[in-house]
Design a protein around this motif. Sequence first.
Motif, short mmCIF file in Angstrom:
data_model
loop_
_atom_site.label_atom_id
_atom_site.label_comp_id
_atom_site.label_asym_id
_atom_site.label_seq_id
_atom_site.Cartn_x
_atom_site.Cartn_y
_atom_site.Cartn_z
N UNK A 180 -23.69 96.23 85.40
CA UNK A 180 -23.66 95.86 84.12
C UNK A 180 -23.90 94.29 83.87
N UNK A 181 -23.41 93.47 84.91
CA UNK A 181 -23.71 92.05 84.97
C UNK A 181 -24.93 91.71 85.17
N UNK A 182 -25.56 92.58 86.05
CA UNK A 182 -27.24 92.39 86.19
C UNK A 182 -28.02 92.57 84.99
N UNK A 183 -27.57 93.83 84.33
CA UNK A 183 -28.26 93.97 83.23
C UNK A 183 -28.14 92.95 82.00
N UNK A 184 -26.93 92.40 81.94
CA UNK A 184 -26.64 91.31 80.94
C UNK A 184 -27.69 90.10 81.44
N UNK A 189 -32.33 86.93 80.46
CA UNK A 189 -33.58 86.21 80.87
C UNK A 189 -34.85 86.83 80.16
N UNK A 190 -34.80 87.91 79.67
CA UNK A 190 -35.85 88.60 78.89
C UNK A 190 -35.92 87.87 77.49
N UNK A 191 -35.00 87.79 76.84
CA UNK A 191 -34.70 87.10 75.50
C UNK A 191 -35.31 85.63 75.68
N UNK A 192 -34.91 84.93 76.79
CA UNK A 192 -35.28 83.60 76.80
C UNK A 192 -36.37 83.36 77.44
N UNK A 193 -37.22 84.32 77.56
CA UNK A 193 -38.72 84.34 78.34
C UNK A 193 -38.34 84.05 79.96
N UNK A 200 -33.26 97.32 85.29
CA UNK A 200 -32.06 97.40 85.16
C UNK A 200 -31.38 98.03 84.11
N UNK A 201 -32.15 98.16 83.02
CA UNK A 201 -31.48 99.38 82.14
C UNK A 201 -31.38 100.76 82.49
#
Length: 92
Positions: free
Chosen positions: A39-43, A48-52, A62-63
């Motif tokens: 779950x931490x890796x997904x977070x 990272x995806x949200x910040x680019x 990861x999802x």
Amino acid sequence: MITSSIAATAYDRARQAVAPAEGAPQGVTSAAADFARVMEQVDLAATGAMTGQSDTHELVQSIAQAEIALETVVAIRDKVVEAYQEILRMPV
């Protein structure tokens, strides 16, 4: 109205509530720690995806891993509840 700061605070409280407990049997503790690590890796991937900073492909992977881990945890929980109910049905 739910703001992002309220959602982040609620998420942080929820993460602390489901953290592995101290004093639990070793197998349960390691399984809970593995689940928490997934779950931490997904977070991290989502952040990272949200910040680019990371790739969308990494987020999707990861999802998918988180979905498999969650399905496993739910299946184990269901078996534990079923066993508990079976014990309750035993005559004394």
